[in-house]
Design a protein around this motif. Structure first.
Motif, PDB file in Angstrom:
ATOM      1  N   SER A  30      44.299 132.988  34.101  1.00 45.30           N
ATOM      2  CA  SER A  30      43.523 133.382  32.677  1.00 45.30           C
ATOM      3  C   SER A  30      44.109 133.186  31.407  1.00 45.30           C
ATOM      4  O   SER A  30      44.598 133.140  31.433  1.00 45.30           O
ATOM      5  N   THR A  31      42.953 132.153  30.314  1.00 46.34           N
ATOM      6  CA  THR A  31      43.852 131.544  29.559  1.00 46.34           C
ATOM      7  C   THR A  31      42.901 132.292  28.148  1.00 46.34           C
ATOM      8  O   THR A  31      41.404 131.849  29.038  1.00 46.34           O
ATOM      9  N   ASP A  32      42.607 131.570  27.088  1.00 51.91           N
ATOM     10  CA  ASP A  32      41.535 131.952  25.297  1.00 51.91           C
ATOM     11  C   ASP A  32      40.951 130.372  25.873  1.00 51.91           C
ATOM     12  O   ASP A  32      39.892 130.154  25.802  1.00 51.91           O
ATOM     13  N   ILE A  33      41.864 128.941  25.762  1.00 52.10           N
ATOM     14  CA  ILE A  33      41.497 128.147  25.387  1.00 52.10           C
ATOM     15  C   ILE A  33      41.699 127.100  26.845  1.00 52.10           C
ATOM     16  O   ILE A  33      42.813 126.949  26.822  1.00 52.10           O
ATOM     17  N   SER A  68      34.161 126.403  15.389  1.00 52.47           N
ATOM     18  CA  SER A  68      33.818 127.224  16.365  1.00 52.47           C
ATOM     19  C   SER A  68      34.146 127.888  17.023  1.00 52.47           C
ATOM     20  O   SER A  68      33.519 128.988  17.162  1.00 52.47           O
ATOM     21  N   LEU A  69      35.624 128.137  17.165  1.00 52.87           N
ATOM     22  CA  LEU A  69      36.387 129.799  17.866  1.00 52.87           C
ATOM     23  C   LEU A  69      35.728 130.745  16.834  1.00 52.87           C
ATOM     24  O   LEU A  69      35.690 131.798  16.801  1.00 52.87           O
ATOM     25  N   GLU A  70      36.485 130.568  15.493  1.00 58.91           N
ATOM     26  CA  GLU A  70      35.814 131.370  14.239  1.00 58.91           C
ATOM     27  C   GLU A  70      34.848 131.587  14.250  1.00 58.91           C
ATOM     28  O   GLU A  70      34.251 132.814  13.711  1.00 58.91           O
ATOM     29  N   ARG A  71      33.515 130.740  13.948  1.00 57.71           N
ATOM     30  CA  ARG A  71      32.664 131.062  14.121  1.00 57.71           C
ATOM     31  C   ARG A  71      32.013 132.026  14.811  1.00 57.71           C
ATOM     32  O   ARG A  71      30.774 133.208  14.901  1.00 57.71           O
ATOM     33  N   ASP A  72      32.706 131.570  16.240  1.00 58.50           N
ATOM     34  CA  ASP A  72      32.436 132.917  17.453  1.00 58.50           C
ATOM     35  C   ASP A  72      32.654 133.973  17.619  1.00 58.50           C
ATOM     36  O   ASP A  72      32.615 134.278  18.187  1.00 58.50           O
TER      37      ASP A  72
END
Ligand code: FAD
Length: 391
Positions: free
Chosen positions: A6-9, A359-363
């Motif tokens: 598993s990973t973030d991205i 996009s990551l920050e927005r979500d």
């Protein structure tokens, strides 16, 4: 037994887009994994001319286009990274030329008035003469005008190698890629039997994005391929030259970059108009003959008697545009956990990464905690194209 990670991205594609994004996200503290099915950089990236455009080429139309605006800051960002103090530490990457030149063989200067007035070049273009000319143009028979653009040219093999170093243990050589669903939601990818779960999956696989999207049953975003027929020439008589040579039209007639081969000789890599429509229609022999004629006409003092020639057909992969026009900046589309991007230019890889980070920050996706990755099969670095074609 299948391995579960598993990973973030999770990023697919180890060209400039994937490798730059991977390094940027790791620097921000994200756990990442990048899957590459062949050699790192071996798609378009190592076949590019390595020019970090500031948009000057696009301002040749006279009108200031969106491309000129979006790209104007790229040389500064890359320069800072090369100096070790930017968003990534790219110190050690070889700078081939601190400038790219614009060279007008005749008296075309009149056509260039609006070009010099445009924002993309204003204050950043100087005419050069005499000893300031690029070495290949320092000849008594040279008659044209030459302008120095505030753009740079990079040795892409050393750039890819540095980004692979920054990736540390996050690279995975993987071939069979399939979606991994939990319920109806895409939770990650199955790569050669490994189950990889991620909070976001970024497809940055250049021309491979179309096949990956089809494998996920998606029709959007659509991809366009713009074919090119490039020419390579290697010989002892070549000196470094990094220049767009102007014709009458809005695109450079020929764009020359010079690349150091492993045996110490220079390879000239020729793109621009010669590699586009008419060039694509020619077979290899006719394309080489056309390039020989161009160089004889433009640079008759260059000794090409021992030169060896090759051509390369390669497609630029981009999001579909109407009429195969050039997109203006990096492109990113989002569908739930899936992001799909094309930088559209090597120079715009930082712009693509900005869009993913935004996009990551927005979500609200902040770096998470994950078990350290086990040792994984690592993809190799691909060979520079001139070593393959003109060893
Ligand atoms: P690529 O470099 O193509 O990388 C995609 C990677 O994904 C490849 O390594 C591939 O093996 C991998 N992959 C594909 N499918 C899969 C899969 N299913 N699973 C896993 N991995 C996969 N831009 C500039 O800014 N300046 C220039 O001077 C310049 N010159 C150019 C000259 C030429 C001839 C060409 C063709 C392009 C040029 N460009 C230039 C554009 C630039 O090269 C590209 O925009 C950029 O390299 C694209 O990077 P990328 O990472 O998206 O794609």
């Amino acid at each position: 037994m299948s391995q579960s990670l598993s990973t973030d991205i999770l990023i697919v594609g180890g060209g400039i887009a994937g490798l730059w994004l991977n390094a940027r996200l790791r620097k921000l503290g994200y756990a990442t994994l990048l899957v590459e099915s062949a050699g790192l950089g071996g798609g378009q990236s190592l076949k590019s001319q390595g020019i970090i455009h500031g948009g000057a080429k696009y301002a040749l139309h006279g009108a200031l286009t969106g491309a000129s605006e979006a790209i104007a800051d790229m040389p500064r960002r890359w320069r800072e990274a090369l100096a070790g103090g930017g968003e990534l530490d790219l110190s050690g990457v070889r700078l081939l030329s601190d400038a790219h030149y614009l060279w007008s063989p005749g008296s075309l200067a009149g056509n260039l008035t609006s070009f010099f007035a445009s924002k993309a070049v204003r204050g950043r273009v100087d005419q050069v003469k005499g000893e300031q000319l690029p070495p290949a143009l320092q000849h008594p028979r040279f008659k044209g005008k030459v302008y120095r653009l505030a753009e740079l040219v990079l040795d892409v093999p050393s750039l890819i190698a540095r980004l692979a170093e920054l990736a540390d243990g996050s690279l995975l050589a993987g071939h069979a890629i399939a979606p991994l669903y939990e319920g109806s939601e895409l939770a990650g990818l199955r790569v050669d039997g490994r189950e990889i779960r991620a909070r976001r999956i970024v497809l940055g696989a250049g021309a491979g994005n179309a096949g990956l999207l089809a494998g996920l049953g998606l029709k959007q975003p659509r991809q366009q391929l713009r074919p090119l027929h490039m020419v390579l020439v290697k010989g002892r008589g070549l000196k470094p030259l990094y220049a767009h040579c102007l014709g009458g039209g809005p695109k450079p007639r020929i764009t020359v970059t010079s690349h150091p081969a492993a045996d110490g000789q220079w390879v000239w890599y020729l793109g621009g108009d010669i590699a586009e429509a008419d060039g694509v229609a020619r077979d290899e022999a006719a394309q080489i003959a056309a390039a020989q004629e161009e160089l004889r006409r433009l640079l008759p003092w260059i000794d090409l008697s021992d030169a060896r020639w090759a051509t390369l057909r390669v497609d630029r992969a981009e999001p579909a545009q109407s009429g195969l026009t050039r997109p203006d900046n990096a492109f990113l589309a989002e569908q739930g956990r899936l992001l799909v991007g094309w930088p559209t230019k090597l120079a715009l890889a930082p712009d693509l990464a900005d869009r993913v980070v935004a996009s990551l920050e927005r979500d609200g996706i902040a770096p998470g905690s994950h078990a350290p990755l086990p040792e994984l099969p690592r993809p190799p670095l691909a060979q520079p194209v001139w070593e393959e074609l003109l060893p």
